[in-house]
Design a protein around this motif. Structure first.
Motif, PDB file in Angstrom:
ATOM      1  N   GLY A 106       0.794  -1.339   0.081  1.00 18.30           N
ATOM      2  CA  GLY A 106      -0.097   0.033   0.041  1.00 18.30           C
ATOM      3  C   GLY A 106       0.934   1.156  -0.130  1.00 18.30           C
ATOM      4  O   GLY A 106       1.766   1.452   0.740  1.00 18.30           O
ATOM      5  N   THR A 107       0.476   2.294  -0.839  1.00 19.22           N
ATOM      6  CA  THR A 107       1.215   3.430  -0.861  1.00 19.22           C
ATOM      7  C   THR A 107       0.061   4.592  -0.925  1.00 19.22           C
ATOM      8  O   THR A 107      -1.166   4.181  -1.301  1.00 19.22           O
ATOM      9  N   ALA A 108       0.519   5.994  -0.884  1.00 21.43           N
ATOM     10  CA  ALA A 108      -0.404   7.041  -0.903  1.00 21.43           C
ATOM     11  C   ALA A 108      -0.823   7.252  -2.207  1.00 21.43           C
ATOM     12  O   ALA A 108      -2.183   7.525  -2.529  1.00 21.43           O
ATOM     13  N   GLN A 109      -0.129   6.591  -3.308  1.00 23.20           N
ATOM     14  CA  GLN A 109      -0.551   6.905  -4.921  1.00 23.20           C
ATOM     15  C   GLN A 109       0.089   5.659  -5.450  1.00 23.20           C
ATOM     16  O   GLN A 109       0.977   5.072  -4.882  1.00 23.20           O
ATOM     17  N   PRO A 110      -0.630   5.286  -6.683  1.00 20.01           N
ATOM     18  CA  PRO A 110       0.053   4.023  -7.377  1.00 20.01           C
ATOM     19  C   PRO A 110       1.152   4.155  -7.559  1.00 20.01           C
ATOM     20  O   PRO A 110       1.872   5.240  -8.082  1.00 20.01           O
ATOM     21  N   VAL A 111       2.107   2.987  -7.494  1.00 19.12           N
ATOM     22  CA  VAL A 111       3.529   2.905  -7.596  1.00 19.12           C
ATOM     23  C   VAL A 111       3.515   1.519  -8.229  1.00 19.12           C
ATOM     24  O   VAL A 111       3.117   0.619  -7.688  1.00 19.12           O
ATOM     25  N   ALA A 112       4.082   1.630  -9.666  1.00 20.29           N
ATOM     26  CA  ALA A 112       4.440   0.229 -10.323  1.00 20.29           C
ATOM     27  C   ALA A 112       5.743  -0.266 -10.021  1.00 20.29           C
ATOM     28  O   ALA A 112       6.783   0.438 -10.214  1.00 20.29           O
ATOM     29  N   SER A 113       6.113  -1.698  -9.620  1.00 22.38           N
ATOM     30  CA  SER A 113       7.413  -1.937  -9.517  1.00 22.38           C
ATOM     31  C   SER A 113       7.945  -2.249 -10.823  1.00 22.38           C
ATOM     32  O   SER A 113       7.463  -2.977 -11.807  1.00 22.38           O
TER      33      SER A 113
ATOM     34  N   GLN B 133       4.338  -5.691 -10.243  1.00 20.61           N
ATOM     35  CA  GLN B 133       3.259  -5.584  -9.122  1.00 20.61           C
ATOM     36  C   GLN B 133       3.130  -3.921  -9.157  1.00 20.61           C
ATOM     37  O   GLN B 133       3.818  -3.248  -9.214  1.00 20.61           O
ATOM     38  N   LEU B 134       1.811  -3.520  -8.779  1.00 23.17           N
ATOM     39  CA  LEU B 134       1.178  -2.174  -8.715  1.00 23.17           C
ATOM     40  C   LEU B 134       0.604  -2.205  -7.452  1.00 23.17           C
ATOM     41  O   LEU B 134      -0.229  -2.800  -7.066  1.00 23.17           O
ATOM     42  N   SER B 135       0.949  -1.108  -6.772  1.00 25.92           N
ATOM     43  CA  SER B 135       0.211  -0.781  -5.224  1.00 25.92           C
ATOM     44  C   SER B 135      -1.047  -0.652  -5.233  1.00 25.92           C
ATOM     45  O   SER B 135      -1.472  -0.059  -6.251  1.00 25.92           O
ATOM     46  N   ILE B 136      -1.753  -0.852  -4.070  1.00 29.65           N
ATOM     47  CA  ILE B 136      -2.955  -0.103  -3.954  1.00 29.65           C
ATOM     48  C   ILE B 136      -3.037   0.827  -2.923  1.00 29.65           C
ATOM     49  O   ILE B 136      -1.759   1.300  -2.386  1.00 29.65           O
ATOM     50  N   GLN B 137      -4.178   1.723  -2.542  1.00 29.14           N
ATOM     51  CA  GLN B 137      -4.044   2.885  -1.733  1.00 29.14           C
ATOM     52  C   GLN B 137      -4.897   2.388  -0.658  1.00 29.14           C
ATOM     53  O   GLN B 137      -6.318   2.690  -0.793  1.00 29.14           O
ATOM     54  N   PRO B 138      -4.598   1.924   0.486  1.00 25.66           N
ATOM     55  CA  PRO B 138      -5.557   1.542   1.368  1.00 25.66           C
ATOM     56  C   PRO B 138      -6.145   2.582   2.190  1.00 25.66           C
ATOM     57  O   PRO B 138      -7.250   2.370   2.627  1.00 25.66           O
ATOM     58  N   ARG B 139      -5.892   3.943   1.724  1.00 22.32           N
ATOM     59  CA  ARG B 139      -6.720   5.076   2.492  1.00 22.32           C
ATOM     60  C   ARG B 139      -7.704   5.738   1.454  1.00 22.32           C
ATOM     61  O   ARG B 139      -8.417   6.466   1.716  1.00 22.32           O
ATOM     62  N   LEU B 140      -7.871   4.980   0.353  1.00 22.07           N
ATOM     63  CA  LEU B 140      -8.639   5.386  -0.680  1.00 22.07           C
ATOM     64  C   LEU B 140      -9.792   4.439  -0.853  1.00 22.07           C
ATOM     65  O   LEU B 140      -9.639   3.360  -0.459  1.00 22.07           O
TER      66      LEU B 140
END
Length: 261
Positions: free
Chosen positions: A48-55, A129-136
């Motif tokens: 989880g990150t604040a905005q989408p991040v792709a590895s 992998q692409l992160s999700i945004q747990p606070r959104l």
């Protein structure tokens, strides 16, 4: 190649590959029903990150992001090649739709490598992998899926990995599948009916409308990946359900496939 389906996986406990009481073989069965992807874009509840991040990692490490489990689990590796070009394209697709996104080098957390180890044990399908945004919210993750939809035309399988029900405070690790809390089925029945009806508005508002939503998901990071898989699916998708039962009293092991009609 025809447009690939999108998938949501309930990845269960990290011990899924080594626990004979868990339905691990069924993940291989699921993979055999799917077209073979050229690459996988994985959204896991555990990054989880604040905005989408792709590895953009070329050789993503196997991250053992858990504690207190048997040694055999920490010895497992999933040496799949990365898919840095896919990661860059995914980030660019999000930016083109007004969603801020970035890239970094990141390994595969257990929400990614555990199901992939069972589904593609040869580790020969490139994975980004692409992160999700747990606070959104769910709507944000649905919008992410919409922005990524065209990737499916190029042999990319978009996979969300989480859990259809996830309340560890309810879990009883000695429980049998038949000991499932009845509220688990009430929630999953509602969710699957809405999926079948393609009632996107209700699904995005699940925390208000679904029975026992806050109990099944005190925090909703484990459900958010399903909305990206749903968003990336065709408007008239055909729903496939692989229901593997409920384990530890509260963790429903259900996988969904959203195929083109």
């Amino acid at each position: 190649m025809s447009r690939l389906p999108t998938v949501f996986i309930s990845h269960g406990a990290p011990t899924l590959p080594i626990d004979p009481s868990m339905p691990s073989a069924e993940f291989a069965t699921l993979a055999q029903t799917l077209p073979r992807p050229r690459a996988i874009l994985m959204l896991s509840a555990h990054w989880g990150t604040a905005q989408p991040v792709a590895s953009i990692a070329e050789r993503p490490e196997t991250i053992h992001d858990f504690y207190g489990f048997p040694r055999a689990l920490y010895e497992l590796r999933y040496p799949a090649p990365g898919a840095p070009d896919l990661a860059r394209r995914a980030a660019a697709s999000l930016v083109s739709q007004g969603i801020a996104a970035a890239t970094t080098e990141h390994g595969l957390d257990h929400g990614a490598w555990v199901p992939l180890l069972l589904m593609f044990p040869d580790a020969d399908v490139p994975v980004a992998q692409l992160s999700i945004q747990p606070r959104l919210d769910a709507a944000h993750h649905y919008r992410i899926g919409r922005a990524l939809r065209d990737l499916r035309d190029d042999g990319v399988m978009i996979v969300g990995s989480g859990q259809i029900t996830h309340n560890l405070r309810m879990a009883d690790f000695s429980a049998r599948p038949e000991d499932a809390d009845p509220r688990v089925n009430e929630f999953t029945d509602w969710f699957e009916q809405r999926l079948t009806e393609r009632d996107i508005d209700a699904l995005l508002d699940y925390r208000t409308r679904a029975p026992h939503a806050a109990l099944m998901h005190p925090t909703d990071e484990h459900l958010l990946p399903v909305f990206s898989a749903l968003g990336a699916a065709a408007d008239d998708y055909r729903l496939g359900i692989q229901s593997l039962g409920t384990f530890q009293r509260a963790l429903a092991m259900t996988n969904y496939v959203f195929a083109d009609a």
